[in-house]
Design a protein around this motif. Structure first.
Motif, PDB file in Angstrom:
ATOM      1  N   LYS A 101       5.097 -31.464 -22.384  1.00  0.00           N
ATOM      2  CA  LYS A 101       3.750 -31.759 -21.859  1.00  0.00           C
ATOM      3  C   LYS A 101       3.221 -33.081 -22.407  1.00  0.00           C
ATOM      4  O   LYS A 101       2.637 -33.880 -21.681  1.00  0.00           O
ATOM      5  CB  LYS A 101       2.775 -30.622 -22.191  1.00  0.00           C
ATOM      6  N   ASN A 134       5.300 -26.838 -12.568  1.00  0.00           N
ATOM      7  CA  ASN A 134       4.780 -25.793 -13.461  1.00  0.00           C
ATOM      8  C   ASN A 134       3.935 -26.379 -14.591  1.00  0.00           C
ATOM      9  O   ASN A 134       2.885 -25.827 -14.937  1.00  0.00           O
ATOM     10  CB  ASN A 134       5.930 -24.959 -14.035  1.00  0.00           C
ATOM     11  N   GLU A 157      -0.080 -25.839 -15.106  1.00  0.00           N
ATOM     12  CA  GLU A 157      -0.548 -25.291 -16.395  1.00  0.00           C
ATOM     13  C   GLU A 157      -1.666 -26.153 -16.977  1.00  0.00           C
ATOM     14  O   GLU A 157      -2.700 -25.629 -17.414  1.00  0.00           O
ATOM     15  CB  GLU A 157       0.638 -25.235 -17.371  1.00  0.00           C
ATOM     16  N   HIS A 214      -5.632 -25.068 -17.160  1.00  0.00           N
ATOM     17  CA  HIS A 214      -6.266 -25.038 -18.483  1.00  0.00           C
ATOM     18  C   HIS A 214      -7.579 -25.817 -18.460  1.00  0.00           C
ATOM     19  O   HIS A 214      -8.575 -25.380 -19.020  1.00  0.00           O
ATOM     20  CB  HIS A 214      -5.323 -25.638 -19.543  1.00  0.00           C
TER      21      HIS A 214
END
Length: 236
Positions: A171, A224, A228, A232
């Motif tokens: 990330k 994905n 995410e 968030h």
């Protein structure tokens, strides 16, 4: 744009150049960035590196026009080869190129990076490749900034060498460790658009006569991660 009035993108790069720096601006084009910093008395000396003859000649004209021949040296060279030991360069800027090219320039120029205390990098695309290179060569990201100008979104990455191992997760490499901490409206818009682009690409891959399985898996992993991060942010 000219030395007295930088674009928003280059002005953002400029704000991370420390006072009194000895700067190498790689891919300098008209040498606007180092010239602007000299006008502002922010730096003591600069090298403007350019690999193409046309932009190199533009640099020469701009430097002569401003009378900076002693403080601002144009060099026709590939990447970090523009930097000589006598220059005593301690800050490097590389702006307006793809991330893979920036990573290659840094990789091939490691000998010239020996005394450099700060890198200020502005990739147009492939930012994750720049972050991966920094991580693998023990450079800690100190700051990041995302900005929009003329319909494009740009990221500025500031890094400094460290003796400690540097580790970023998937990330952090994709989105940027600092940009992830405080997602701005520009950040959200960029990644919403990238999510849509990735989903369209996946749909096209599924329709192909031969499905590129590995590429499809990589794209799905990216989707994905984006989902995410965006979900968030929605939850905050």
């Amino acid at each position: 744009m000219y030395a007295n009035h930088l674009s928003k993108r280059l002005a953002t790069v400029a704000q991370y150049v420390p006072y009194g720096a000895r700067l190498a601006d790689i891919g300098s084009d008209h040498a606007y960035l180092p010239a602007a910093l000299l006008i502002q008395k922010r730096i003591r000396y600069a090298v403007a590196g350019e690999v193409a003859k046309g932009p190199f000649e533009n640099e020469q004209k701009e430097i002569q026009r401003l009378g900076f021949q002693k403080q601002l040296i144009p060099r026709l060279a590939d990447g970090m080869a523009a930097v000589h030991p006598d220059d005593q360069i301690n800050v490097v800027t590389i702006a307006g190129m793809g991330g893979s090219l920036i990573a290659r320039i840094l990789d091939e120029g490691q000998a010239q990076l020996a005394g450099v205390q700060r890198l200020i990098l502005q990739p147009n695309v492939g930012e994750h490749q720049v972050r991966k290179w920094l991580m693998n060569h023990q450079y800690q990201i100190m700051a990041e900034q995302m900005l929009a100008e003329d319909g494009h979104v740009y990221e500025v990455i500031v890094a400094e060498p460290t003796v400690c191992p540097v580790r970023y997760g998937a990330k952090e490499l994709l989105f940027g460790p600092f940009l992830l901490e405080k997602p701005t409206p520009i950040f959200i818009t960029k990644w919403q658009q990238e999510l849509e682009r990735c989903q369209n690409a996946v749909n096209q891959m599924h329709q192909a006569a031969t499905v590129p399985v590995e590429r499809l898996q990589r794209m799905q992993q990216k989707i994905n991660l984006i989902k995410e991060v965006l979900s968030h942010d929605d939850g905050n």
